[in-house]
Design an enzyme around this catalytic site. Sequence first.
Site, PDB file in Angstrom:
ATOM      1  N   ILE A 133       0.866  -1.183   0.000  1.00  0.00           N
ATOM      2  CA  ILE A 133       0.000   0.000   0.000  1.00  0.00           C
ATOM      3  C   ILE A 133       0.899   1.228   0.000  1.00  0.00           C
ATOM      4  O   ILE A 133       1.811   1.347   0.827  1.00  0.00           O
ATOM      5  CB  ILE A 133      -1.002   0.005   1.177  1.00  0.00           C
ATOM      6  CG1 ILE A 133      -1.904   1.246   1.127  1.00  0.00           C
ATOM      7  CG2 ILE A 133      -0.315  -0.156   2.533  1.00  0.00           C
ATOM      8  CD1 ILE A 133      -3.134   1.163   2.010  1.00  0.00           C
ATOM      9  N   SER A 142       2.347  10.896   7.994  1.00  0.00           N
ATOM     10  CA  SER A 142       1.083  10.688   8.699  1.00  0.00           C
ATOM     11  C   SER A 142       0.004  11.644   8.207  1.00  0.00           C
ATOM     12  O   SER A 142      -1.180  11.402   8.405  1.00  0.00           O
ATOM     13  CB  SER A 142       1.288  10.868  10.205  1.00  0.00           C
ATOM     14  OG  SER A 142       2.142   9.855  10.712  1.00  0.00           O
ATOM     15  N   THR A 168       6.647  -0.535   2.200  1.00  0.00           N
ATOM     16  CA  THR A 168       6.927  -1.920   2.602  1.00  0.00           C
ATOM     17  C   THR A 168       6.522  -2.880   1.483  1.00  0.00           C
ATOM     18  O   THR A 168       5.478  -2.690   0.858  1.00  0.00           O
ATOM     19  CB  THR A 168       6.148  -2.255   3.884  1.00  0.00           C
ATOM     20  OG1 THR A 168       6.488  -1.302   4.879  1.00  0.00           O
ATOM     21  CG2 THR A 168       6.477  -3.644   4.384  1.00  0.00           C
ATOM     22  N   GLU A 254      -5.130  -1.849  10.772  1.00  0.00           N
ATOM     23  CA  GLU A 254      -3.673  -1.776  10.617  1.00  0.00           C
ATOM     24  C   GLU A 254      -3.018  -1.485  11.965  1.00  0.00           C
ATOM     25  O   GLU A 254      -1.995  -2.083  12.324  1.00  0.00           O
ATOM     26  CB  GLU A 254      -3.298  -0.685   9.602  1.00  0.00           C
ATOM     27  CG  GLU A 254      -1.800  -0.490   9.481  1.00  0.00           C
ATOM     28  CD  GLU A 254      -1.392   0.502   8.393  1.00  0.00           C
ATOM     29  OE1 GLU A 254      -0.206   0.895   8.380  1.00  0.00           O
ATOM     30  OE2 GLU A 254      -2.233   0.899   7.565  1.00  0.00           O
ATOM     31  N   ARG A 280      23.655 -17.589  32.213  1.00  0.00           N
ATOM     32  CA  ARG A 280      24.822 -16.728  32.342  1.00  0.00           C
ATOM     33  C   ARG A 280      25.185 -16.508  33.816  1.00  0.00           C
ATOM     34  O   ARG A 280      24.319 -16.198  34.640  1.00  0.00           O
ATOM     35  CB  ARG A 280      24.515 -15.387  31.664  1.00  0.00           C
ATOM     36  CG  ARG A 280      25.553 -14.317  31.868  1.00  0.00           C
ATOM     37  CD  ARG A 280      26.702 -14.440  30.918  1.00  0.00           C
ATOM     38  NE  ARG A 280      27.566 -13.266  31.031  1.00  0.00           N
ATOM     39  CZ  ARG A 280      28.821 -13.225  30.621  1.00  0.00           C
ATOM     40  NH1 ARG A 280      29.356 -14.295  30.061  1.00  0.00           N
ATOM     41  NH2 ARG A 280      29.539 -12.127  30.749  1.00  0.00           N
ATOM     42  N   GLY A 352      27.093  -7.031  27.768  1.00  0.00           N
ATOM     43  CA  GLY A 352      27.773  -6.765  26.495  1.00  0.00           C
ATOM     44  C   GLY A 352      27.278  -7.640  25.360  1.00  0.00           C
ATOM     45  O   GLY A 352      27.239  -7.213  24.201  1.00  0.00           O
TER      46      GLY A 352
END
Length: 389
Positions: A133, A142, A168, A254, A280, A352
């Site tokens: 679209i 907008s 898109t 949407e 971890r 990190g």
Amino acid sequence: GITRMSVFDLPVPAWMAEDHEILAEQAGRFFEAEVAPRYDDFEKAGVFDRDIWEQAGASGLLCAAVPEQFGGPGGDFGHEAVITYQANLKGCDGFGGPLHSAIVAPYIQHYGSDEQKKRWLPKMATGEYIAAIAMTEPGAGSDLQGVKTTAKRDGNHYVINGSKTFITNGQLANLILVVTKTDPSAGAKGTSLFVVETDKVEGFRRGRNLDKVGMKSNDTSELFFDDVRVPADALLGPEQGQGFVQLMQQLPQERLLIAVYAIARIERALAVTLEYVKQRQAFGKSIIDFQNSQFVLAECKTEATIAKVFVDNCIERHIAGGLDATTASMAKYWLTDLQCKIIDKCLQLHGGYGYMDEYPISRMYRDARVERIYGGSNEIMKVLIARSL
């Protein structure tokens, strides 16, 4: 891959029937088995392979809400929602299928003539046609009233001139819904939508696949229309000037769809982070054993749960035909803001490694950011909500 997501301790939402649950399993398997292993290649290429679209079509994962008489499976928005959810849950965020199916197809389904539906929807359902679209322009985002692309009547044709950007599916699309001005002097009432089959016209060209912060595999393009002649029956709806009303009626779906993207990614972010913090070690214990980690994740899980209940409520109301534009705007802005907030906290808990591309949270961090802009910026959502006060 995370096989069992256990982030939410919630019952199956009221809108989900058995066929929605079966479809969710099937869609999840498809994205996990067929798409996820190739996703890094699509990210590097900046575009999906067409064969994935065709496989998705063959698996019943395109145009789920299109009636059987027009080549679809005959579902409802709930079926679109579970497919969209699974694509994002499995980390295939860049797949343009939900936009094609749940944003473009409904325009044709709601406003097209029987002849138009028969011409376009079956090819969209198989993935032969990939849809886009084209609303946004270099000078109008907008602000849909600011559209400059024109469509001028010429005998039994219209001639389209203008350019669009950030579209898109723009590199792949061969069926494009184009927002134009048929009467530039009439403001909103001068807006009309046209369906352009790109292989059947001259004067249409694509600009480059745009470089973006994230969503790399989701092709996004500039489109140019230079005296593109389309037959008069490319106009969507019985008469010109209906475009703005059509857009206003369809934009809530949407916006709800974008909220569905967001909640699925929130679930995935929490799932991958919980897995990471349990494994971890730091200072002789797992990251999850530090109270700060527990508190951060407790907050995230709480907010995510509230968000999930709200989105499910919106989906239920939308399927029943009662979701108003204000609530859809709330879902879009609040879920996309929350998504960025939660993903940011999840990245922090990775330390990190969260900043390294080998961990999925790094890509989620980049991909999430655009959601606060596209589909109408979150500032515009607040303007729309404020009008209801």
